[in-house]
Design an enzyme around this catalytic site. Sequence first.
Site, PDB file in Angstrom:
ATOM      1  N   SER A   1      36.823  58.565  72.763  1.00 45.14           N
ATOM      2  CA  SER A   1      37.544  58.117  74.033  1.00 45.14           C
ATOM      3  C   SER A   1      37.151  59.032  75.054  1.00 45.14           C
ATOM      4  CB  SER A   1      38.927  58.354  73.894  1.00 45.14           C
ATOM      5  OG  SER A   1      39.599  57.778  74.840  1.00 45.14           O
TER       6      SER A   1
ATOM      7  N   LYS B   1      41.823  55.871  66.938  1.00 44.91           N
ATOM      8  CA  LYS B   1      41.339  55.235  68.160  1.00 44.91           C
ATOM      9  C   LYS B   1      41.939  54.089  68.751  1.00 44.91           C
ATOM     10  CE  LYS B   1      38.780  55.003  71.646  1.00 44.91           C
ATOM     11  NZ  LYS B   1      37.754  54.204  72.080  1.00 44.91           N
TER      12      LYS B   1
ATOM     13  N   HIS C   1      45.287  54.770  70.014  1.00 46.42           N
ATOM     14  CA  HIS C   1      45.106  55.336  71.360  1.00 46.42           C
ATOM     15  C   HIS C   1      45.002  54.310  72.489  1.00 46.42           C
ATOM     16  CE1 HIS C   1      42.104  56.265  74.425  1.00 46.42           C
ATOM     17  NE2 HIS C   1      42.475  57.481  74.566  1.00 46.42           N
ATOM     18  N   ASN C   2      44.057  53.179  72.019  1.00 46.89           N
ATOM     19  CA  ASN C   2      43.599  51.884  73.138  1.00 46.89           C
ATOM     20  C   ASN C   2      44.969  51.216  73.369  1.00 46.89           C
ATOM     21  OD1 ASN C   2      41.097  53.237  72.735  1.00 46.89           O
ATOM     22  ND2 ASN C   2      40.281  51.122  72.817  1.00 46.89           N
TER      23      ASN C   2
ATOM     24  N   GLU D   1      46.935  52.868  75.741  1.00 47.77           N
ATOM     25  CA  GLU D   1      46.154  52.992  77.040  1.00 47.77           C
ATOM     26  C   GLU D   1      46.174  51.478  77.591  1.00 47.77           C
ATOM     27  OE1 GLU D   1      41.774  53.841  76.409  1.00 47.77           O
ATOM     28  OE2 GLU D   1      41.621  51.821  77.525  1.00 47.77           O
TER      29      GLU D   1
HETATM   30  P1  NDP Z   1      26.449  49.115  76.031  1.00 43.32           P
HETATM   31  O1  NDP Z   1      26.376  47.724  76.097  1.00 43.32           O
HETATM   32  O2  NDP Z   1      26.207  49.974  77.247  1.00 43.32           O
HETATM   33  O3  NDP Z   1      25.225  49.578  74.969  1.00 43.32           O
HETATM   34  C1  NDP Z   1      24.949  49.085  73.737  1.00 43.32           C
HETATM   35  C2  NDP Z   1      23.819  49.794  72.977  1.00 43.32           C
HETATM   36  O4  NDP Z   1      23.616  49.080  71.676  1.00 43.32           O
HETATM   37  C3  NDP Z   1      22.538  49.460  73.641  1.00 43.32           C
HETATM   38  O5  NDP Z   1      21.789  50.704  73.502  1.00 43.32           O
HETATM   39  C4  NDP Z   1      21.800  48.342  72.879  1.00 43.32           C
HETATM   40  O6  NDP Z   1      20.357  48.420  72.847  1.00 43.32           O
HETATM   41  C5  NDP Z   1      22.387  48.603  71.801  1.00 43.32           C
HETATM   42  N1  NDP Z   1      22.539  47.272  70.922  1.00 43.32           N
HETATM   43  C6  NDP Z   1      23.077  46.349  71.237  1.00 43.32           C
HETATM   44  N2  NDP Z   1      23.220  45.292  70.165  1.00 43.32           N
HETATM   45  C7  NDP Z   1      22.415  46.044  69.062  1.00 43.32           C
HETATM   46  C8  NDP Z   1      21.868  45.535  67.899  1.00 43.32           C
HETATM   47  N3  NDP Z   1      22.287  44.333  67.522  1.00 43.32           N
HETATM   48  N4  NDP Z   1      21.310  46.567  67.098  1.00 43.32           N
HETATM   49  C9  NDP Z   1      20.909  47.592  67.714  1.00 43.32           C
HETATM   50  N5  NDP Z   1      21.199  47.792  68.662  1.00 43.32           N
HETATM   51  C10 NDP Z   1      22.189  47.280  69.683  1.00 43.32           C
HETATM   52  O7  NDP Z   1      27.562  49.573  75.026  1.00 43.32           O
HETATM   53  P2  NDP Z   1      28.494  50.864  75.377  1.00 43.32           P
HETATM   54  O8  NDP Z   1      27.743  51.918  75.303  1.00 43.32           O
HETATM   55  O9  NDP Z   1      29.493  50.598  76.275  1.00 43.32           O
HETATM   56  O10 NDP Z   1      29.497  50.938  73.958  1.00 43.32           O
HETATM   57  C11 NDP Z   1      28.655  51.390  72.423  1.00 43.32           C
HETATM   58  C12 NDP Z   1      30.036  51.322  71.655  1.00 43.32           C
HETATM   59  O11 NDP Z   1      30.833  52.332  72.171  1.00 43.32           O
HETATM   60  C13 NDP Z   1      30.882  50.070  71.513  1.00 43.32           C
HETATM   61  O12 NDP Z   1      31.393  50.071  70.262  1.00 43.32           O
HETATM   62  C14 NDP Z   1      31.917  50.384  72.445  1.00 43.32           C
HETATM   63  O13 NDP Z   1      32.997  49.637  72.173  1.00 43.32           O
HETATM   64  C15 NDP Z   1      32.236  51.559  72.400  1.00 43.32           C
HETATM   65  N6  NDP Z   1      32.945  52.519  73.371  1.00 43.32           N
HETATM   66  C16 NDP Z   1      32.575  52.152  74.518  1.00 43.32           C
HETATM   67  C17 NDP Z   1      33.158  52.826  75.641  1.00 43.32           C
HETATM   68  C18 NDP Z   1      33.112  52.607  76.986  1.00 43.32           C
HETATM   69  O14 NDP Z   1      33.932  53.093  77.978  1.00 43.32           O
HETATM   70  N7  NDP Z   1      31.857  52.007  77.407  1.00 43.32           N
HETATM   71  C19 NDP Z   1      34.285  53.861  75.162  1.00 43.32           C
HETATM   72  C20 NDP Z   1      34.473  54.058  73.772  1.00 43.32           C
HETATM   73  C21 NDP Z   1      33.708  53.294  72.951  1.00 43.32           C
HETATM   74  P3  NDP Z   1      19.531  47.641  74.000  1.00 43.32           P
HETATM   75  O15 NDP Z   1      19.126  48.627  75.099  1.00 43.32           O
HETATM   76  O16 NDP Z   1      18.351  47.029  73.021  1.00 43.32           O
HETATM   77  O17 NDP Z   1      20.317  46.218  74.368  1.00 43.32           O
END
Ligand code: NDP
Length: 468
Positions: A129, A183, A186-187, A190
Amino acid sequence: MAVTADIGLIGLGTMGSALALNIAENAAPIAVWNRTTARTHAFHAEAADLAPRITPCDTLEALVAAIRPPRAIILMVPAGQAVDDQLAALTPYLAADDLVIDAGNANFHDTNRRARAGLSFHFLGMGVSGGEEGARHGPAIMGGGEKADWDRVAPILTAIAAKHETEACADWMGPEGAGHFVKAVHNGIEYADMQMIAEVYGMMRDGFGLPAPAIGTTFERWNNGVLQSYLIEISAAVAAATDPLTGAAMLDVILDKAGQKGTGRWTAIEAQHLAAPIPVIEAAVAARNVSARLDERKAGEAVYGPAPERLPAGMLSEADLEAALTAGKILCYAQGFTMTAAAGPAFGWNLQLPAIARVWRAGCIIRSAMLDDMAQALTEDPARNLMLAPLFTAHLKRSLPALRRVVSAAALHGHAMPALSAGLAWFDAMRTACGTANMIQAQRDFFGAHGFERLDGADRPHGPWAMA
Ligand code: NDP
């Protein structure tokens, strides 16, 4: 390919990129892979001084080869099928003592399933988080799985985590999906914190007729008191912001239709399964769903006339709102922690409530000064409802009259305050030794012969209605 990294990371999106830079800077050399290869190289090119500590890999095979065995690989991809697909794709390359850590927002039931699925390598589920900023400079980390697996990667995870004073906000919560469960709670909290802040914002805007910058100043002042928290701090900042396009207050140009990814909903659903009442969190989840029904809300306003109304002068003060929010926050956290306490026995986990409160003190979205007191109260007695801990009974006794005034004024003048109202109703129910469920029991017995317990303990399991 040479071994160049102590850990690997898959998924260079918002969170994965920030986490990888944090690891490279503060913990260990890292190897990275992303589904879209161009992103891997762009990330490496943008890493500047940290680039030498990052190995960009074009294939999963290269990623695995770049990591020192036994390997640890963090997954930061969307929750759900993408995680299962990545685990399957990694399987041919990983050895039995390698470890994969799902750091996305997985539903903890999925983490339980994966932990029991007989994967050919070790597996941890880890809640992270703090958003992008937290991931880059210090998130709160909630780990779940085998304790020995956590211990293996704990030096890296504690090095990148937020610090409360000198204590890292990263800890092992328990087996299987325990980290993702914590988590989710937590959410849920939130969602509730945000909703209650939105409710008092609404009262200041519509009930007091204050412009957004003045509301921002109030939040800023509150952030120096008992409500000191990240969410109050950012509420002050958003209320003070100006729209570069129109020059209006930023808040006044944003549509009041809230989005969600579902983690608050999971918490509400789980609370129902556990029979653990969290009405403030449930109200916050429902409020987001209500906000999404904009056309129906417009139709409602057309039929019933506009709401909410401006309050008569002197009916409420800003101090009332501050106290109401303080009470609501304590009641919401009390619910979140009692739900967590109920989950331990239900899932066979020994969840440590004081450790959870300590992990939430820095780095995460719900970090606040009050969590330090909560950690202390839960350390004194983890089984005691926070609303009964002396540290909080004093706060509640002081702030409840204001909560009553605020909820009453809201009801009289058409301000929707679902979360604060739910907090007050829960409080009143929880401090009432003689409630009204005797009527429910009588009704149940009447139509379903369900029986009931008598106050006098007499052996008469059914009412006279069953005698006819
Ligand atoms: P993004 O959409 O910014 O990034 C997603 C990533 O996952 C990209 O690198 C993408 O690759 C890859 N991806 C998507 N689909 C697939 C797939 N089918 N197979 C392999 N790779 C894949 O997401 P976030 O970084 O925001 O979120 C990532 C995780 O973290 C999620 O589970 C989210 O819920 C969690 N999270 C997010 C928070 C936030 O504030 N954003 C906070 C805490 C947790 P490509 O470049 O090829 O599309």
